[in-house]
Design a protein around this motif. Structure first.
Motif, PDB file in Angstrom:
ATOM      1  N   ALA A  40       0.884  -1.402   0.113  1.00 36.77           N
ATOM      2  CA  ALA A  40       0.103  -0.114   0.171  1.00 36.77           C
ATOM      3  C   ALA A  40       1.000   1.317  -0.141  1.00 36.77           C
ATOM      4  N   CYS A  41       1.959   1.080   0.728  1.00 40.52           N
ATOM      5  CA  CYS A  41       2.910   2.400   0.850  1.00 40.52           C
ATOM      6  C   CYS A  41       3.519   2.593  -0.524  1.00 40.52           C
ATOM      7  N   LEU A  42       4.084   1.390  -1.084  1.00 38.56           N
ATOM      8  CA  LEU A  42       4.727   1.677  -2.406  1.00 38.56           C
ATOM      9  C   LEU A  42       3.662   2.360  -3.481  1.00 38.56           C
ATOM     10  N   ALA A  62      -6.109  -6.978 -12.333  1.00 39.72           N
ATOM     11  CA  ALA A  62      -7.409  -7.268 -12.086  1.00 39.72           C
ATOM     12  C   ALA A  62      -8.428  -6.476 -13.224  1.00 39.72           C
ATOM     13  N   SER A  63      -9.601  -6.963 -13.580  1.00 39.31           N
ATOM     14  CA  SER A  63     -10.295  -6.467 -14.811  1.00 39.31           C
ATOM     15  C   SER A  63     -11.057  -5.202 -14.129  1.00 39.31           C
ATOM     16  N   ARG A  64     -11.268  -5.308 -12.880  1.00 41.61           N
ATOM     17  CA  ARG A  64     -12.078  -3.962 -12.032  1.00 41.61           C
ATOM     18  C   ARG A  64     -11.324  -2.860 -11.915  1.00 41.61           C
ATOM     19  N   GLU A  65     -12.001  -1.814 -12.274  1.00 42.19           N
ATOM     20  CA  GLU A  65     -11.108  -0.668 -11.935  1.00 42.19           C
ATOM     21  C   GLU A  65     -11.115  -0.287 -10.616  1.00 42.19           C
ATOM     22  N   GLY A  66      -9.629   0.140 -10.041  1.00 43.17           N
ATOM     23  CA  GLY A  66      -9.544   0.730  -8.798  1.00 43.17           C
ATOM     24  C   GLY A  66      -9.078  -0.688  -8.243  1.00 43.17           C
ATOM     25  N   ARG A  67      -8.553  -1.505  -8.599  1.00 38.60           N
ATOM     26  CA  ARG A  67      -8.006  -2.870  -7.796  1.00 38.60           C
ATOM     27  C   ARG A  67      -6.920  -3.183  -8.677  1.00 38.60           C
ATOM     28  N   GLU A  83      -2.615  -7.597  -3.147  1.00 36.01           N
ATOM     29  CA  GLU A  83      -3.946  -6.858  -3.604  1.00 36.01           C
ATOM     30  C   GLU A  83      -3.877  -5.450  -3.115  1.00 36.01           C
ATOM     31  N   VAL A  84      -4.104  -4.395  -4.029  1.00 36.37           N
ATOM     32  CA  VAL A  84      -4.099  -3.025  -3.498  1.00 36.37           C
ATOM     33  C   VAL A  84      -5.537  -2.495  -4.259  1.00 36.37           C
ATOM     34  N   THR A  85      -6.066  -1.542  -3.394  1.00 34.28           N
ATOM     35  CA  THR A  85      -7.279  -0.979  -4.026  1.00 34.28           C
ATOM     36  C   THR A  85      -7.525   0.517  -3.469  1.00 34.28           C
ATOM     37  N   GLY A  86      -8.421   0.999  -4.110  1.00 35.89           N
ATOM     38  CA  GLY A  86      -8.628   2.386  -3.563  1.00 35.89           C
ATOM     39  C   GLY A  86      -8.315   3.741  -4.657  1.00 35.89           C
ATOM     40  N   ASP A  92       2.593   1.598 -14.928  1.00 34.70           N
ATOM     41  CA  ASP A  92       3.830   1.845 -14.277  1.00 34.70           C
ATOM     42  C   ASP A  92       3.410   1.225 -12.662  1.00 34.70           C
ATOM     43  N   ASP A  93       2.023   1.546 -12.217  1.00 30.53           N
ATOM     44  CA  ASP A  93       1.768   0.812 -10.759  1.00 30.53           C
ATOM     45  C   ASP A  93       1.891  -0.771 -10.821  1.00 30.53           C
ATOM     46  N   TRP A  94       1.405  -1.094 -12.033  1.00 30.85           N
ATOM     47  CA  TRP A  94       1.430  -2.648 -12.314  1.00 30.85           C
ATOM     48  C   TRP A  94       2.808  -2.994 -12.169  1.00 30.85           C
ATOM     49  N   ARG A  95       3.724  -2.385 -12.820  1.00 24.09           N
ATOM     50  CA  ARG A  95       5.233  -2.871 -12.890  1.00 24.09           C
ATOM     51  C   ARG A  95       5.864  -2.942 -11.438  1.00 24.09           C
ATOM     52  N   GLN A  96       5.300  -1.739 -10.876  1.00 28.12           N
ATOM     53  CA  GLN A  96       5.959  -1.659  -9.465  1.00 28.12           C
ATOM     54  C   GLN A  96       5.611  -2.789  -8.557  1.00 28.12           C
ATOM     55  N   LEU A  97       4.224  -3.142  -8.604  1.00 29.45           N
ATOM     56  CA  LEU A  97       3.601  -4.325  -7.861  1.00 29.45           C
ATOM     57  C   LEU A  97       4.197  -5.612  -8.149  1.00 29.45           C
ATOM     58  N   GLU A  98       4.551  -5.711  -9.640  1.00 28.54           N
ATOM     59  CA  GLU A  98       5.113  -6.888 -10.138  1.00 28.54           C
ATOM     60  C   GLU A  98       6.574  -7.052  -9.482  1.00 28.54           C
TER      61      GLU A  98
END
Length: 681
Positions: A40-42, A62-67, A83-86, A92-98
């Motif tokens: 969440a912090c990242l 995830a296919s849903r927006e905001g998740r 899992e991050v939401t909100g 770029d966010d996806w790459r950081q989580l990956e």
């Protein structure tokens, strides 16, 4: 689930450090909550979680927006999911989580491997401790060593057996446990198992003990040999029991000497050597006279002690290489080997009889015994110990029957040997009598200088004037005196009489000349110089009157000691002559070190001169050698004019022989000296 803190969001490096700390320090729900917070912090998200999941979860966003979701995999297996939401998320966010998921998977994999390794080491340590406890509980001594023999492990059994702790033993070479006399080298250890041996080892206390040693190979994980495992058990008690049984089987308990069985084995072994070397051997059968009477009258205790003392006297009278055995009751046997002539056994027999002459003082009794002795000779009388012993027993019975004095009776099995022995014993006893009753006389044979023809000296020669046989030839009694040791007494008598006669001639006004006295090898000891000096002082005789003649056989002993004795004699001013030169085996390398004045050419080389070319060559060589070494040379046995002419031309200095003068008694020698011979001034 963890909510985003009020602090500024992490960069990726900070998140990596936080994940490392979390994986190392946390477990279970606490770890999952911390990983969700870090995600969440990242991504600066209101909510972040890390949940466990099964294999096969989707790796796409995830296919849903905001998740946003991403699986964490270890070795292709899903172990959890971020899992991050909100908020709205970008690529770029996806790459950081990956990246965070990949890092987490790697850290979890490394941490798991470390845990398994730690558990494996812990399990191995537990097993080693368990095995160590087992080794420490067994009574057997177990140790390991590397291929150089250095100790690498040491169990409690080894500590108890040797007295060294593991700390004292590990790291030291196995050789420090060896007994001094242990002959087993380290390189004799095998590299495969199955080797059993009995060895002697030394404890920390210094005690030496017997051990049963078993060696097995010590291999590494690839089955390469890296050392040995040694198993040791103390077998001292068993070895002592075996030694006691062996002693009972082969030794007489009363005297401690070999019994008949062991005597037979030892003699048969020695006969094999005698056969190979073509030498003679003798067996003596000894029966102690009057023992049965003493044993029956005074009792067995005194009889046993008599036998023990008699056995000790026999042992003291013999050489170390001779075999003495106690056969039964009052019967003993002796084995003599490397004997040059069979009659030498009679000398040993007489020594054994002489050993019994002194009384045995036992419990207040003075007991006197003697011995009858029979002798058999190898190979004439038998080829094995049992036959020789039986023949010697028959000869002993013959000695008892035929002797007027059984205590001095000796007999050979063969009658022809008996006749020679009896004659030899008569000569020996007669010679002993002659020494004390004035039957020995000196004759003097002159020595002449070839160049001037004048007398330069004389040799004192002993003669035996027997009361019934007349003059006994020296060839008959001198070898006997040598073999019996009487030559020492004869030599002392000759030196005494020669110096006494020289003193008389000195007082009579005769010019001095060298009076030569033969010294045997038995006389040539460290006491000789003092004996010569005291004799010269007693007769007030200057040392230049005396010359000592020694044979090459004298030089065959301790060379350095011989040279020391010769130097002492020279220091007295007494001349030394090397007699019978060329007949012995002295090394020419030592000849230059001997402080001698004269070389004497043996008569065996002068006899053939000038007909025999070999004798001529030998005599010429000796003369040339002597002159080059600065020695005078004298030839003995000169009997013809041709011989003297050859020796003159060869450069010989002096001669001695019947051509110039035969040995004469003192009075006749002095008369010839005054009337016919000129002395060299």
């Amino acid at each position: 689930m963890s909510k985003l803190p009020a602090a500024a969001p992490f960069d990726f490096a900070g998140s990596s450090t936080a994940v490392c700390d979390a994986v190392l320090k946390l477990r279970g729900d606490a770890l999952h909550a911390e990983l969700g917070r870090i995600a969440a912090c990242l991504l600066a998200s209101p909510q972040g979680t890390f949940v466990l999941c099964g294999a096969g979860a989707s790796c796409a966003p995830a296919s849903r927006e905001g998740r946003l979701e991403k699986d964490v995999q270890v070795d292709g297996r899903c172990v959890g999911r971020y899992e991050v939401t909100g908020r709205a998320y970008t690529l770029d966010d996806w790459r950081q989580l990956e990246g965070l998921a990949a890092l987490t998977g790697t850290l979890l994999q490394m941490h798991g491997l470390a845990q398994r390794t730690t558990h494996a080491y812990a399990h191995m340590e537990a097993q080693l401790a368990h095995q160590s406890q087992i080794l420490d509980q067994i009574h057997e001594s177990v140790l390991t060593m590397d291929r150089m023999g250095y100790i690498t492990s040491w169990n409690k059994g080894a500590e108890q057996l040797f007295g060294y702790t593991a700390l004292e033993a590990i790291g030291r070479n196995i050789l420090f446990l060896y007994a001094d006399e242990d002959p087993t080298p380290l390189d004799a250890f095998p590299e495969e198992g199955g080797r059993m041996m009995e060895v002697r080892r030394r404890k920390k206390s210094g005690e030496v003990f017997w051990a049963s040693l078993s060696l097995s190979p010590l291999n590494d994980l690839e089955d390469h040999p890296i050392g040995l495992i040694a198993y040791l058990t103390d077998i001292t008690e068993r070895k002592l029991a075996e030694e006691r049984l062996h002693h009972l089987a082969y030794y007489q308990e009363l005297t401690g000497l070999p019994n008949r069985r062991l005597f037979g084995r030892l003699v048969d072994q020695s006969l094999t050597v005698a056969q190979r070397n073509e030498t003679t051997a003798c067996v003596l059968y000894v029966d102690i006279n009057r023992f049965r009477l003493i044993n029956g009258t005074l009792g067995r205790r005194i009889g046993d002690e008599l036998l023990r003392q008699a056995a000790q006297r026999f042992r003291n009278a013999l050489r170390d290489e001779d075999v003495v055995a106690h056969l039964a009751a009052d019967e003993f046997a002796i084995g003599l080997f490397d004997v040059r002539q069979h009659f030498e056994a009679t000398t040993v027999a007489q020594k054994l009889q002489a050993a019994l002459e002194a009384p045995f003082r036992i419990e207040g009794h003075d007991l006197r015994v003697g011995a009858s002795i029979g002798i058999s000779v190898y190979p004439q009388d038998g080829q094995d110990a049992e036959t020789l012993l039986r023949m010697a027993d028959i000869a002993m019975e013959r000695a008892k029957e035929n002797a007027q004095n059984p205590d001095k009776s000796v007999a050979f099995y063969r009658l022809d040997m008996n006749q020679g022995m009896e004659q030899r014993m008569k000569i020996e006893s007669g010679l002993r009598h002659a020494l004390g009753h004035g039957e020995l006389v000196l004759h003097y044979q002159p020595k002449f200088e070839i160049a001037s023809g004048r007398l330069v000296g004389a040799e004192a020669l002993v003669r035996w004037k027997h009361p019934t046989r007349g003059m006994v030839p020296p060839s008959e009694f001198i070898p006997l005196a040598e073999s019996t040791g009487l030559i020492v007494q004869v030599g002392e008598w000759v030196l005494e009489q020669a110096c006494a006669q020289a003193s008389i001639w000195q007082q009579a006004g005769l010019p001095p000349f060298r009076l030569a006295v033969n010294v045997s090898a038995r006389e040539f000891t460290s006491s000789l110089p003092d004996r010569v000096a005291s004799t010269l002082r007693r007769y007030r005789l200057p040392p230049y009157w005396l010359e000592l003649e020694i044979t090459e056989s004298t030089l065959m002993h301790d060379i350095e000691q011989v040279i020391d004795i010769m130097d002492c004699v020279n220091g007295l001013g007494v001349a030394l002559s090397l007699d019978d030169f060329g007949t012995g085996y002295s090394s020419l390398s030592y000849l230059k070190r001997f402080p001698i004045d004269t070389l004497k050419i043996d008569r065996s080389f002068t006899t053939g001169i000038p007909r025999d070319s070999s004798d001529c060559a030998i005599a010429s060589t000796i003369i040339s050698m002597g002159r080059r070494l600065g020695h005078r040379v004298i030839a003995e046995g000169v009997e013809t004019v041709d011989q003297i002419e050859f020796l003159r031309e060869a450069g010989c200095d002096e001669v001695q022989g019947y051509l110039y003068g035969k040995p004469l008694p003192a009075c006749e020698f002095e008369a010839a000296l005054r009337e016919n011979w000129l002395l060299v001034a």
